[in-house]
Design a protein around this motif. Structure first.
Motif, PDB file in Angstrom:
ATOM      1  N   TYR A  13       0.820  -1.216   0.000  1.00 29.31           N
ATOM      2  CA  TYR A  13       0.000   0.000   0.000  1.00 29.31           C
ATOM      3  C   TYR A  13       0.854   1.265   0.000  1.00 29.31           C
ATOM      4  O   TYR A  13       0.603   2.198   0.764  1.00 29.31           O
ATOM      5  CB  TYR A  13      -0.998  -0.004   1.180  1.00 29.31           C
ATOM      6  CG  TYR A  13      -1.799  -1.274   1.248  1.00 29.31           C
ATOM      7  CD1 TYR A  13      -2.751  -1.577   0.271  1.00 29.31           C
ATOM      8  CD2 TYR A  13      -1.583  -2.205   2.265  1.00 29.31           C
ATOM      9  CE1 TYR A  13      -3.464  -2.762   0.307  1.00 29.31           C
ATOM     10  CE2 TYR A  13      -2.281  -3.393   2.312  1.00 29.31           C
ATOM     11  CZ  TYR A  13      -3.212  -3.663   1.326  1.00 29.31           C
ATOM     12  OH  TYR A  13      -3.906  -4.845   1.364  1.00 29.31           O
ATOM     13  N   LYS A  49      11.082  -5.728  -3.314  1.00 29.65           N
ATOM     14  CA  LYS A  49      10.421  -4.421  -3.462  1.00 29.65           C
ATOM     15  C   LYS A  49      11.327  -3.359  -2.875  1.00 29.65           C
ATOM     16  O   LYS A  49      11.272  -3.059  -1.677  1.00 29.65           O
ATOM     17  CB  LYS A  49       9.077  -4.430  -2.726  1.00 29.65           C
ATOM     18  CG  LYS A  49       7.942  -4.959  -3.545  1.00 29.65           C
ATOM     19  CD  LYS A  49       6.620  -4.403  -3.049  1.00 29.65           C
ATOM     20  CE  LYS A  49       5.544  -4.501  -4.093  1.00 29.65           C
ATOM     21  NZ  LYS A  49       4.287  -3.880  -3.675  1.00 29.65           N
ATOM     22  N   GLU A  75       3.188  -7.403   8.379  1.00 31.63           N
ATOM     23  CA  GLU A  75       3.730  -8.669   7.871  1.00 31.63           C
ATOM     24  C   GLU A  75       5.257  -8.547   7.801  1.00 31.63           C
ATOM     25  O   GLU A  75       5.790  -7.695   7.090  1.00 31.63           O
ATOM     26  CB  GLU A  75       3.163  -8.951   6.479  1.00 31.63           C
ATOM     27  CG  GLU A  75       3.554 -10.326   5.956  1.00 31.63           C
ATOM     28  CD  GLU A  75       3.066 -10.573   4.521  1.00 31.63           C
ATOM     29  OE1 GLU A  75       2.784  -9.609   3.795  1.00 31.63           O
ATOM     30  OE2 GLU A  75       2.987 -11.753   4.139  1.00 31.63           O
ATOM     31  N   LYS A  81       1.854 -15.565   6.573  1.00 32.70           N
ATOM     32  CA  LYS A  81       0.461 -15.666   6.117  1.00 32.70           C
ATOM     33  C   LYS A  81      -0.190 -16.914   6.700  1.00 32.70           C
ATOM     34  O   LYS A  81      -1.278 -16.857   7.267  1.00 32.70           O
ATOM     35  CB  LYS A  81       0.390 -15.670   4.590  1.00 32.70           C
ATOM     36  CG  LYS A  81       0.663 -14.310   3.962  1.00 32.70           C
ATOM     37  CD  LYS A  81       0.327 -14.303   2.483  1.00 32.70           C
ATOM     38  CE  LYS A  81       0.615 -12.964   1.840  1.00 32.70           C
ATOM     39  NZ  LYS A  81       2.023 -12.668   1.623  1.00 32.70           N
ATOM     40  N   ASP A  98      -3.163 -10.351  -9.725  1.00 31.58           N
ATOM     41  CA  ASP A  98      -1.777 -10.367 -10.214  1.00 31.58           C
ATOM     42  C   ASP A  98      -1.010 -11.472  -9.494  1.00 31.58           C
ATOM     43  O   ASP A  98       0.111 -11.817  -9.876  1.00 31.58           O
ATOM     44  CB  ASP A  98      -1.091  -9.004 -10.013  1.00 31.58           C
ATOM     45  CG  ASP A  98      -1.397  -8.335  -8.687  1.00 31.58           C
ATOM     46  OD1 ASP A  98      -2.509  -8.530  -8.165  1.00 31.58           O
ATOM     47  OD2 ASP A  98      -0.521  -7.621  -8.162  1.00 31.58           O
ATOM     48  N   TRP A  99      -1.608 -12.040  -8.464  1.00 33.52           N
ATOM     49  CA  TRP A  99      -0.966 -13.099  -7.686  1.00 33.52           C
ATOM     50  C   TRP A  99      -1.567 -14.482  -7.964  1.00 33.52           C
ATOM     51  O   TRP A  99      -1.279 -15.428  -7.216  1.00 33.52           O
ATOM     52  CB  TRP A  99      -1.110 -12.792  -6.185  1.00 33.52           C
ATOM     53  CG  TRP A  99      -0.300 -11.613  -5.751  1.00 33.52           C
ATOM     54  CD1 TRP A  99      -0.746 -10.330  -5.579  1.00 33.52           C
ATOM     55  CD2 TRP A  99       1.103 -11.591  -5.457  1.00 33.52           C
ATOM     56  NE1 TRP A  99       0.290  -9.515  -5.192  1.00 33.52           N
ATOM     57  CE2 TRP A  99       1.438 -10.273  -5.108  1.00 33.52           C
ATOM     58  CE3 TRP A  99       2.108 -12.562  -5.454  1.00 33.52           C
ATOM     59  CZ2 TRP A  99       2.736  -9.885  -4.755  1.00 33.52           C
ATOM     60  CZ3 TRP A  99       3.395 -12.173  -5.091  1.00 33.52           C
ATOM     61  CH2 TRP A  99       3.697 -10.854  -4.757  1.00 33.52           C
ATOM     62  N   THR A 118      -7.358  -3.581 -10.373  1.00 35.84           N
ATOM     63  CA  THR A 118      -7.820  -2.405 -11.114  1.00 35.84           C
ATOM     64  C   THR A 118      -6.775  -2.019 -12.154  1.00 35.84           C
ATOM     65  O   THR A 118      -5.608  -1.828 -11.821  1.00 35.84           O
ATOM     66  CB  THR A 118      -8.071  -1.222 -10.145  1.00 35.84           C
ATOM     67  OG1 THR A 118      -8.969  -1.669  -9.139  1.00 35.84           O
ATOM     68  CG2 THR A 118      -8.629  -0.014 -10.867  1.00 35.84           C
ATOM     69  N   ILE A 121      -3.640   1.764 -12.860  1.00 36.31           N
ATOM     70  CA  ILE A 121      -3.061   2.500 -11.727  1.00 36.31           C
ATOM     71  C   ILE A 121      -2.125   1.569 -10.930  1.00 36.31           C
ATOM     72  O   ILE A 121      -2.424   0.380 -10.776  1.00 36.31           O
ATOM     73  CB  ILE A 121      -4.166   3.099 -10.797  1.00 36.31           C
ATOM     74  CG1 ILE A 121      -3.545   3.837  -9.600  1.00 36.31           C
ATOM     75  CG2 ILE A 121      -5.124   2.044 -10.276  1.00 36.31           C
ATOM     76  CD1 ILE A 121      -3.912   5.259  -9.500  1.00 36.31           C
TER      77      ILE A 121
HETATM   78  N1  C2G Z   1      -3.992  -3.905  -6.364  1.00 38.83           N
HETATM   79  C1  C2G Z   1      -5.087  -3.808  -7.203  1.00 38.83           C
HETATM   80  N2  C2G Z   1      -5.060  -2.949  -8.271  1.00 38.83           N
HETATM   81  C2  C2G Z   1      -3.982  -2.201  -8.512  1.00 38.83           C
HETATM   82  C3  C2G Z   1      -2.863  -2.272  -7.662  1.00 38.83           C
HETATM   83  C4  C2G Z   1      -2.902  -3.128  -6.588  1.00 38.83           C
HETATM   84  O1  C2G Z   1      -6.105  -4.488  -6.998  1.00 38.83           O
HETATM   85  N3  C2G Z   1      -3.988  -1.380  -9.579  1.00 38.83           N
HETATM   86  C5  C2G Z   1      -4.027  -4.848  -5.227  1.00 38.83           C
HETATM   87  C6  C2G Z   1      -2.937  -5.922  -5.294  1.00 38.83           C
HETATM   88  O2  C2G Z   1      -3.327  -6.960  -6.153  1.00 38.83           O
HETATM   89  C7  C2G Z   1      -2.856  -6.359  -3.834  1.00 38.83           C
HETATM   90  C8  C2G Z   1      -3.147  -5.054  -3.084  1.00 38.83           C
HETATM   91  O3  C2G Z   1      -3.773  -4.156  -4.015  1.00 38.83           O
HETATM   92  O4  C2G Z   1      -3.864  -7.293  -3.534  1.00 38.83           O
HETATM   93  C9  C2G Z   1      -1.895  -4.429  -2.537  1.00 38.83           C
HETATM   94  O5  C2G Z   1      -0.971  -4.228  -3.588  1.00 38.83           O
HETATM   95  P1  C2G Z   1       0.530  -3.866  -3.313  1.00 38.83           P
HETATM   96  O6  C2G Z   1       0.602  -2.758  -2.363  1.00 38.83           O
HETATM   97  O7  C2G Z   1       1.212  -3.766  -4.608  1.00 38.83           O
HETATM   98  O8  C2G Z   1       1.068  -5.129  -2.501  1.00 38.83           O
HETATM   99  P2  C2G Z   1       1.622  -6.510  -3.092  1.00 38.83           P
HETATM  100  O9  C2G Z   1       3.040  -6.399  -3.471  1.00 38.83           O
HETATM  101  O10 C2G Z   1       0.686  -7.005  -4.122  1.00 38.83           O
HETATM  102  O11 C2G Z   1       1.591  -7.444  -1.782  1.00 38.83           O
HETATM  103  O12 C2G Z   1       2.454 -10.041   1.295  1.00 38.83           O
HETATM  104  C10 C2G Z   1       2.086  -8.998   0.431  1.00 38.83           C
HETATM  105  C11 C2G Z   1       1.180  -9.508  -0.598  1.00 38.83           C
HETATM  106  O13 C2G Z   1       1.766 -10.641  -1.133  1.00 38.83           O
HETATM  107  C12 C2G Z   1       0.770  -8.557  -1.687  1.00 38.83           C
END
Ligand code: C2G
Length: 459
Positions: A13, A49, A75, A81, A98-99, A118, A121
């Motif tokens: 975030y 990251k 975390e 987790k 994306d995961w 989304t 962005i």
């Molecule tokens: N996200 C989204 N749309 C975007 C950007 C992000 O839906 N345009 C979602 C990601 O898929 C995630 C959440 O927002 O579920 C947080 O995104 P990040 O801050 O990028 O965190 P991330 O690296 O995805 O960490 O342990 C951490 C987790 O594995 C995820």
């Protein structure tokens, strides 16, 4: 009565945006109670990251401020987790698509739900819109130059595209057909007169002072291999100059910036091994394998290597009070030095540094309840163990470590400049003084005349 449904989700975030918000809102809509895990900065850096701009504290606060979020946790490690699923009796783990597939293994603890991300962005996009890339130049052309260039490609806050070395032919050969380092200089003033905002200095040790001083006066931020100066007066002068010029001056002791090393310090802060009584660390190098100039080799083991164990001693035990040296001299320089430092409360630091001989490069931090063992090479910290008299209680900490470790330091340097910060929490100006105390005192002891002269000059 129907059971409340607990949802959990995780993320960094960074620069909280509408993509994050939409994900969180949809996660909450899946149940009644939403737990959000915000990734800690060390954990983020260990999972690659490197370019997050906001601190853990700031990111946690932003999530806590959302009224539909019921609980915020931090975390800190890879296996957390699964632990959280059990601990909080989680019904659904929601995460962006994306995961997809990456968290299927958690289905044995809970139900995993991938939600559509989304489009259009991202934090990466916001960072590049909000911050300009720092232009950076390299000073010195040696064996590690290429490693620095390669590692800097993982850091989005800066661009390295220029180099200075007094060896005209070498510079020419290096920049010819080089797609990254396009500009070469053999005149330092001309190099400093270009639009670079920051420099990385890796030259013979006795040249550091002059290169740093000129760069700071020309308004550049400086990252320089340690030691940044070879006597106390010059170190003090450079740190004051950086402050006066409002520029960042950082010692390139990469250990200070490694995620595992910083996590180790956090664990120690929690008092897990009780009161710390002793720290031992060894750092040796077969320098002859390296293509350094004779001048550089000439400085001996203490100048080249002691900042590493001193970093550990100073971070864990604080400032050293009394320093004793047990050195082995060859050709006028120390090839081996056992350094004993006394710290607050009588705690002992035992550092061994050597060049041209190889020894076990591990470290042990001993306390009244247990000890921490960092296997060799401890200065490229990847893992450590917290051990107790009862060996069943051993705790293991393992961190990912990308490349040769330089990228974590480069990322911190770039991020500090972008955010207008004058110092790094991981290596403060007083840490820089602390990690150089041993070598500066040794230099003073070995050449008292020069040290005396410098003190006079200071006045
Ligand atoms: N996200 C989204 N749309 C975007 C950007 C992000 O839906 N345009 C979602 C990601 O898929 C995630 C959440 O927002 O579920 C947080 O995104 P990040 O801050 O990028 O965190 P991330 O690296 O995805 O960490 O342990 C951490 C987790 O594995 C995820």
């Amino acid at each position: 009565m129907q059971n409340k449904k607990t949802i959990i989700t995780y993320g960094t975030y960074d620069m909280l945006h509408k993509g994050h918000m939409r994900l969180l809102e949809r996660a909450k809509a899946l149940g009644d109670y939403l737990i959000v895990g915000v990734t800690d900065e060390n954990y983020d850096r260990s999972r690659g990251k490197l370019n997050v701009v906001e601190s853990t504290k700031k990111r946690v606060k932003a999530i806590e401020a959302l009224d539909f979020v019921d609980k915020v946790i931090v975390e800190t490690h890879k296996n957390q987790k699964a632990e959280d699923m059990v601990k909080y009796d989680v019904d659904i783990f929601a995460i962006g698509d994306d995961w997809v597939g990456a968290f299927d293994y958690l289905n044995k603890y809970t139900h995993v739900e991938y939600l559509a991300r989304t489009e259009g962005i991202s934090s990466t996009q916001l960072r590049s819109e909000n911050f300009d890339r720092i232009k950076m130049g390299l000073v010195g052309l040696g064996r590690d130059t290429q490693a620095f260039i390669d590692e800097s490609k993982f850091v989005s806050s800066l661009n390295v595209n220029r180099i200075y070395s007094d060896d005209f032919l070498k510079v020419k050969a290096f920049t010819k057909d080089n797609v990254t380092i396009k500009y070469g200089h053999d005149n330092y003033d001309e190099f400093l007169d270009t639009p670079i905002q920051a420099v990385y200095i890796d030259t013979a040790l006795e040249e550091h002072y002059t290169f740093i001083s000129k760069a700071l006066k020309a308004g550049k931020h400086v990252l320089c291999e340690n030691p940044i100066a070879l006597n106390k007066g010059e170190l003090k002068e450079l740190l004051s100059l950086a402050k006066k010029e409002n520029k960042l001056l950082l010692s390139a002791v990469k250990t200070a910036f490694l995620p595992a090393f910083n996590q180790l310090l956090k664990e120690l802060d929690s008092g897990v091994i009780g009161e710390i009584k002793e720290v031992r660390a060894t750092r040796t190098s077969l320098y002859k394998e390296k293509d350094y100039s004779q001048k550089f080799i000439g400085q001996g083991a203490t100048n080249i290597l002691s900042a590493y164990p001193s970093l550990l001693m100073n971070k864990v035990l604080g400032k050293s009070k009394k320093i004793s040296f047990f050195d082995q001299i060859e050709d006028g320089y120390d090839i081996n030095n056992l350094i004993v430092t006394e710290h607050k409360g009588g705690a002992l630091g035992i550092s061994n540094v050597a060049v041209g001989m190889k020894s076990e490069g591990d470290a042990v931090i001993s306390g009244t309840k247990g000890y921490i063992y960092i296997p060799a090479p401890w200065w490229l910290t990847k893992k450590f163990e917290v051990r107790f008299e009862d060996s069943h209680k051993t705790l293991n900490f393992n961190y990912e470590f990308e490349g040769c470790g330089l990228r974590y330091m480069i990322a911190e340097f770039g991020s500090l400049i972008q955010r207008g910060k004058g110092k790094s929490k991981m290596l403060t100006p007083s840490d820089i003084v602390g990690i150089n105390r041993v070598l500066l005192e040794y230099n003073e002891k070995r050449s008292p005349k020069k040290a005396k002269k410098t003190k006079k000059e200071e006045k």
